[in-house]
Design a protein around this motif. Structure first.
Motif, PDB file in Angstrom:
ATOM      1  N   VAL A   1      19.519  -4.681  -9.925  1.00  0.00           N
ATOM      2  CA  VAL A   1      19.086  -3.675 -10.894  1.00  0.00           C
ATOM      3  C   VAL A   1      18.221  -2.686 -10.126  1.00  0.00           C
ATOM      4  N   LEU A   2      18.712  -1.468  -9.986  1.00  0.00           N
ATOM      5  CA  LEU A   2      18.042  -0.444  -9.190  1.00  0.00           C
ATOM      6  C   LEU A   2      17.125   0.386 -10.088  1.00  0.00           C
ATOM      7  N   PHE A   3      15.822   0.363  -9.820  1.00  0.00           N
ATOM      8  CA  PHE A   3      14.837   1.115 -10.591  1.00  0.00           C
ATOM      9  C   PHE A   3      14.493   2.407  -9.850  1.00  0.00           C
ATOM     10  N   VAL A   4      14.552   3.541 -10.580  1.00  0.00           N
ATOM     11  CA  VAL A   4      14.311   4.862  -9.980  1.00  0.00           C
ATOM     12  C   VAL A   4      13.165   5.548 -10.724  1.00  0.00           C
ATOM     13  N   HIS A   5      12.061   5.788 -10.041  1.00  0.00           N
ATOM     14  CA  HIS A   5      10.868   6.372 -10.666  1.00  0.00           C
ATOM     15  C   HIS A   5      10.986   7.883 -10.824  1.00  0.00           C
ATOM     16  N   GLY A   6       9.970   8.477 -11.461  1.00  0.00           N
ATOM     17  CA  GLY A   6       9.942   9.917 -11.685  1.00  0.00           C
ATOM     18  C   GLY A   6       9.043  10.652 -10.715  1.00  0.00           C
ATOM     19  N   ILE A   7       8.780  11.925 -11.007  1.00  0.00           N
ATOM     20  CA  ILE A   7       7.951  12.750 -10.129  1.00  0.00           C
ATOM     21  C   ILE A   7       6.549  12.148 -10.052  1.00  0.00           C
ATOM     22  N   ASN A   8       5.975  12.143  -8.867  1.00  0.00           N
ATOM     23  CA  ASN A   8       4.664  11.531  -8.634  1.00  0.00           C
ATOM     24  C   ASN A   8       4.660  10.042  -8.935  1.00  0.00           C
ATOM     25  N   GLY A   9       5.841   9.472  -9.142  1.00  0.00           N
ATOM     26  CA  GLY A   9       5.919   8.076  -9.523  1.00  0.00           C
ATOM     27  C   GLY A   9       5.994   7.146  -8.331  1.00  0.00           C
TER      28      GLY A   9
ATOM     29  N   PRO B   1       0.801  -1.231   0.000  1.00  0.00           N
ATOM     30  CA  PRO B   1       0.000   0.000   0.000  1.00  0.00           C
ATOM     31  C   PRO B   1       0.834   1.282   0.000  1.00  0.00           C
ATOM     32  N   ARG B   2       2.050   1.236   0.543  1.00  0.00           N
ATOM     33  CA  ARG B   2       2.864   2.452   0.564  1.00  0.00           C
ATOM     34  C   ARG B   2       3.255   2.895  -0.849  1.00  0.00           C
ATOM     35  N   PHE B   3       3.184   1.956  -1.817  1.00  0.00           N
ATOM     36  CA  PHE B   3       3.528   2.280  -3.201  1.00  0.00           C
ATOM     37  C   PHE B   3       2.312   2.710  -4.021  1.00  0.00           C
ATOM     38  N   ASP B   4       1.161   2.877  -3.384  1.00  0.00           N
ATOM     39  CA  ASP B   4      -0.046   3.275  -4.095  1.00  0.00           C
ATOM     40  C   ASP B   4       0.090   4.699  -4.654  1.00  0.00           C
ATOM     41  N   ASP B   5      -0.660   4.979  -5.717  1.00  0.00           N
ATOM     42  CA  ASP B   5      -0.607   6.299  -6.348  1.00  0.00           C
ATOM     43  C   ASP B   5      -0.934   7.425  -5.379  1.00  0.00           C
ATOM     44  N   ALA B   6      -1.907   7.197  -4.492  1.00  0.00           N
ATOM     45  CA  ALA B   6      -2.319   8.254  -3.564  1.00  0.00           C
ATOM     46  C   ALA B   6      -1.170   8.682  -2.657  1.00  0.00           C
ATOM     47  N   VAL B   7      -0.376   7.723  -2.207  1.00  0.00           N
ATOM     48  CA  VAL B   7       0.773   8.032  -1.355  1.00  0.00           C
ATOM     49  C   VAL B   7       1.830   8.773  -2.165  1.00  0.00           C
ATOM     50  N   ALA B   8       2.085   8.282  -3.386  1.00  0.00           N
ATOM     51  CA  ALA B   8       3.082   8.920  -4.241  1.00  0.00           C
ATOM     52  C   ALA B   8       2.666  10.349  -4.594  1.00  0.00           C
ATOM     53  N   ASN B   9       1.386  10.554  -4.908  1.00  0.00           N
ATOM     54  CA  ASN B   9       0.903  11.891  -5.241  1.00  0.00           C
ATOM     55  C   ASN B   9       1.075  12.849  -4.073  1.00  0.00           C
TER      56      ASN B   9
END
Length: 425
Positions: free
Chosen positions: A218-226, A180-188
């Protein structure tokens, strides 16, 4: 960077009532932290990590052990710079040479003691720099017992707020992409409420399974609001017999320099704990800007080899919408860094990156949201193909995909896997 980034910038003009009200409060909380930095070296020249420990005074008698609480620790592969961000308070600093690489201060390891005359008070927003530390070869802890620095973490909101930012960091915590911590609402919320995100999202590097020494991270790095969930398809298609996916999670509204610093220190701690020899970085959108800064910082201090950096749809020349964000009633720090020609953007092109960079850009034929300017629906092709970024790239390759759709592309997954096979055999 996801489509909500555009929504955010459109709302700047008419201002998001809820979001803007939060930004000032959130930024004030972040600004309330003081910054303490300096350099450390050891008298002994062993090839061993140096660990700097920030201790906060919580009792009246500074000479009693119960008067102190570990606030944070900083790990270096060799002599170099360290830095802490912490709430206002009275502090002391100790350091030790971790001869057996276990992040524990053993009674027989070289140790720089905390002395009463070296205590200092750090005020809200204050920057205390150039504090020089030297760990004496014969120095030993007064306690005379093993101290496990890595496990001295506090867990309640009030305690964490009273200590330092990196105390809420995940350092190799095992999680699922469905967490749940990776949900869009938390990221937003991380864009408008970066301080609260520290406790709801818990930034840091997460493992998607138990660490395996025979597989390359392999380290994955997301973007803004990602969120790490954006990489689900790429991760599902990863050769798990040879590679292990790690994901970095951070608040989109934080300054990119601070995020790069945070990632560098987190990966350094993981390298000391697990001893991996190399890892690969795959970044999407603004994550590519974070990653360039991270790679610069990480390589400057030594550590594991980075044989490959893959950026996907990264705005290497920033985003024009961020200029409007800089003029908003409440400025989110990331807008300053994302504005074209910002200080951060200039800094990440200084010198050779020193890592093979595969630059994958995206475009949609037939126009887009910026009129005649070629783009992928979110980021212009011109920004993705900033000359300085191309000059440092081993290869530049374009894909007819949208900004987010590229992460679902079978062709792109095959290309990423092919690059992993070639550069990280």
């Amino acid at each position: 960077m996801r489509l909500p980034f555009l929504a955010a910038t459109v709302l700047i003009a008419g201002t998001t009532a809820c979001g803007m009200l939060h930004v000032k409060e959130q930024q004030a909380k972040l600004d309330a932290f003081c910054t303490i930095s300096g350099q450390v070296e050891a008298e002994r020249r062993d090839d061993a990590p140096l660990v700097v420990v920030l201790a906060r005074q919580v009792g009246t008698d500074p000479m009693k052990r119960e008067s102190w609480q570990v606030a944070d620790h900083f790990v270096l592969e060799e002599a170099g710079r360290w830095q802490f961000s912490a709430s206002a308070g009275t502090y002391g600093i100790v350091a030790f040479q971790d001869l057996n690489n276990d992040l524990k201060a053993q009674a027989d390891e070289p140790y720089l003691r905390l002395e009463k005359e070296t205590l200092f008070t750090c005020k809200a927003g204050e920057r205390l720099a150039d504090r020089a530390l030297r760990i004496p070869a014969a120095g030993r802890s007064r306690i005379g017992e093993t101290i496990d620095i890595a496990t001295l973490q506090v867990r309640t909101f009030d305690q964490q707020f009273a200590l330092s930012l990196s105390q809420v960091t995940a350092v190799g915590e095992i999680a699922s992409l469905s967490d749940p911590r990776f949900d869009d609402a938390v990221a937003n919320a991380g864009l408008w409420q970066p301080f609260d995100f520290l406790f709801t999202g818990h930034p840091g590097v997460y493992f998607l399974g138990a660490y395996q020494s025979d597989k390359i991270p392999v380290l994955f790095v997301h973007g803004i609001n990602g969120t790490p969930q954006n990489f689900r398809t790429l991760i599902d298609r990863l050769d798990r017999s040879r590679f292990q996916p790690w994901v970095y999670y951070y608040p989109g509204g934080a300054s990119l320099g601070n995020v790069a610093d945070h990632l560098s220190q987190t990966m350094r701690k993981l390298q000391v704990q697990h001893g991996f020899q190399k890892f690969v970085v795959v970044a999407h959108s603004m994550g590519g800007l974070v990653s360039r800064g991270f790679i610069q910082r990480y390589r400057a201090g030594g550590g594991a080899q980075i044989p490959l950096f893959i950026s996907i749809a990264t705005p290497f020349d920033g985003h024009k919408a961020a200029e409007s964000g800089k003029k908003a009633p409440r400025v989110v720090r990331v807008w300053i860094d994302m504005a074209p020609n910002s200080e951060y953007l200039q800094s990440i092109y200084k010198g050779d990156l020193g890592v093979p960079h595969q630059l994958l850009f995206t475009f949609r034929q037939g126009g887009g949201l910026f009129g005649a300017e070629a783009n992928d629906g979110v980021v212009s092709v011109a920004s993705q193909l900033r000359p300085a970024a191309q000059q440092n790239a081993a290869r530049v390759e374009g894909f007819n995909e949208t900004h987010m759709g590229v992460l679902e592309s079978k062709e792109v997954s095959q290309r990423v896997n092919g690059l992993l096979e070639k550069f990280a055999p």
